[in-house]
Design a protein around this motif. Sequence first.
Motif, mmCIF file in Angstrom:
data_model
loop_
_atom_site.group_PDB
_atom_site.id
_atom_site.type_symbol
_atom_site.label_atom_id
_atom_site.label_comp_id
_atom_site.label_asym_id
_atom_site.label_seq_id
_atom_site.Cartn_x
_atom_site.Cartn_y
_atom_site.Cartn_z
ATOM 1 N N GLU A 232 0.839 -1.196 0.000
ATOM 2 C CA GLU A 232 0.000 0.000 0.000
ATOM 3 C C GLU A 232 0.873 1.245 0.000
ATOM 4 O O GLU A 232 0.425 2.313 -0.382
ATOM 5 N N THR B 287 -3.948 10.408 4.026
ATOM 6 C CA THR B 287 -4.229 9.141 3.347
ATOM 7 C C THR B 287 -3.108 8.819 2.356
ATOM 8 O O THR B 287 -2.330 9.687 1.987
ATOM 9 N N ARG C 39 -2.059 7.928 -1.452
ATOM 10 C CA ARG C 39 -2.624 8.239 -2.768
ATOM 11 C C ARG C 39 -3.531 7.095 -3.214
ATOM 12 O O ARG C 39 -3.161 5.923 -3.130
ATOM 13 N N LYS C 40 -4.695 7.437 -3.717
ATOM 14 C CA LYS C 40 -5.740 6.468 -4.035
ATOM 15 C C LYS C 40 -5.268 5.321 -4.932
ATOM 16 O O LYS C 40 -5.558 4.161 -4.672
ATOM 17 N N HIS C 41 -4.549 5.623 -5.979
ATOM 18 C CA HIS C 41 -4.156 4.599 -6.952
ATOM 19 C C HIS C 41 -2.795 3.965 -6.657
ATOM 20 O O HIS C 41 -2.385 3.051 -7.359
#
Length: 119
Positions: free
Chosen positions: A40, A61, A63-65
């Motif tokens: 992750e 958070t 990074r989403k991708h």
Amino acid sequence: MTESPLAGPADETGWLTLPDVALRLDVTISKVHQMIRDRELLAVRRDGIRRIPVDLVANDTVRKHLPGVLNLLKDAGYDDEEAMRWLYEVDDTLPGTPAKALGGDLAREVKRRAQALGF
């Protein structure tokens, strides 16, 4: 044979230590280690200390991708240093680096390019 320079952010301010990441994400250091094991997050050693580029952590958070890109790179045979090099290689078609592009509208394009590496 000349060894290529280490990839990643150019200066010290572009890196976070694992305790810094834990504070930023409001998780334990054990959770940060687990996130690295689960791909992750990407950490590499610099000056003997495991570090994570600031670009890969967005406020509180990941990074989403990023996890998807890291798994695609792993599937394509990239180790952590090679993945870091790929993320920080300047690409004028993005523009910039894939790591920077993950924070914007081109994140899906970065993921698509990582997926193409496996073919």
